[in-house]
Design a protein around this motif. Structure first.
Motif, mmCIF file in Angstrom:
data_model
loop_
_atom_site.group_PDB
_atom_site.id
_atom_site.type_symbol
_atom_site.label_atom_id
_atom_site.label_comp_id
_atom_site.label_asym_id
_atom_site.label_seq_id
_atom_site.Cartn_x
_atom_site.Cartn_y
_atom_site.Cartn_z
ATOM 1 N N LYS A 1 53.631 52.910 27.999
ATOM 2 C CA LYS A 1 53.878 54.630 27.757
ATOM 3 C C LYS A 1 54.042 54.556 25.617
ATOM 4 N N ARG B 1 53.774 47.659 38.574
ATOM 5 C CA ARG B 1 54.068 49.468 37.442
ATOM 6 C C ARG B 1 54.753 49.185 36.626
ATOM 7 N N HIS B 2 56.422 48.983 37.065
ATOM 8 C CA HIS B 2 57.003 49.149 35.738
ATOM 9 C C HIS B 2 56.606 48.370 34.573
ATOM 10 N N ASN C 1 60.170 56.767 37.851
ATOM 11 C CA ASN C 1 59.592 55.433 38.238
ATOM 12 C C ASN C 1 59.177 55.591 39.630
ATOM 13 N N GLU D 1 53.965 50.261 33.052
ATOM 14 C CA GLU D 1 54.500 52.262 32.530
ATOM 15 C C GLU D 1 55.092 51.816 31.601
#
Length: 216
Positions: free
Chosen positions: A71, A63-64, A175, A67
């Protein structure tokens, strides 16, 4: 520009953009458009590296990584929708279905804030959504929902972030908060929102996202 042209151009651009950024594009991109939002549904969207991360139970790393990429990707997509397709997007959201390698990107369009038309089961659905929201946060100050097409239901809530969540965000844990809330809320929605009984439809995908800046 008519809906067909918008969907064709948006599909082509989104597929190319995702492939360039992730190294692998989705198997398909289905786009749905109404007067309030545009929805991009991605199917079979998982790179070999991401598959490895998930196989090692590294969901946080997965997910990081996404993300960071999203962005930088979303402003480009938003600019394309505005400049090429004349769609005034006021906010964008996204979420992933990890177990079926799906995903969704939603652009909320600028429109007057008025309740959408009623449909059968709307009040019952809202009552159940409010109950689920109250379990994790607080009852939303505003809730609305609408069918984008016969298979896609959009639910919008505003004014639901509690003080503790705002403190976590201020400390830099947005997050982690987003991932934890996503898991909990999806579990509660699946358990307590009776979609099949209300609409006689089964849920194939469920996506949740928040704009903490706008509290919706």
């Amino acid at each position: 520009m008519n809906h067909k042209n918008i969907i064709t151009q948006a599909t082509s651009y989104t597929t190319k953009l995702l492939r360039n950024r992730f190294g692998k594009g989705p198997e398909s991109v289905s786009i749905y458009l109404c007067d309030r939002c545009i929805v991009l549904h991605l199917k079979n969207f998982l790179s070999p590296v991401e598959k490895f991360l998930l196989s090692q139970e590294e969901e946080q790393a997965f997910r990081h990584t996404r993300e960071l990429i999203m962005k930088s990707l979303l402003p480009e997509l938003r600019t394309f929708l505005h400049e090429k397709l004349q769609l005034e997007v006021k906010d964008m959201h996204y979420d992933w279905g990890l177990y079926n390698a799906s995903g969704v990107v939603v652009g909320l369009l600028r429109t007057d804030r008025e309740m959408t038309s009623d449909y059968e089961g709307k009040e019952q659905l809202h009552q159940q959504i409010i109950r689920v929201t109250s379990e994790l946060q607080k009852p939303p100050a505003w809730i609305d929902s609408w069918w984008i097409n016969p298979r896609t239901l959009f639910i919008f809530r505003q004014g639901l972030t509690i003080l503790l969540e705002k403190e976590f965000i201020g400390l830099g844990f947005e997050n982690m908060l987003r991932m934890t809330k996503g898991k909990l809320e999806k579990t509660l929605l699946e358990e307590y929102v009776q979609v099949e009984q209300i609409f006689h439809k089964k849920v194939s995908d469920l996506y949740v996202d928040w704009s903490f800046d706008h509290d919706h």
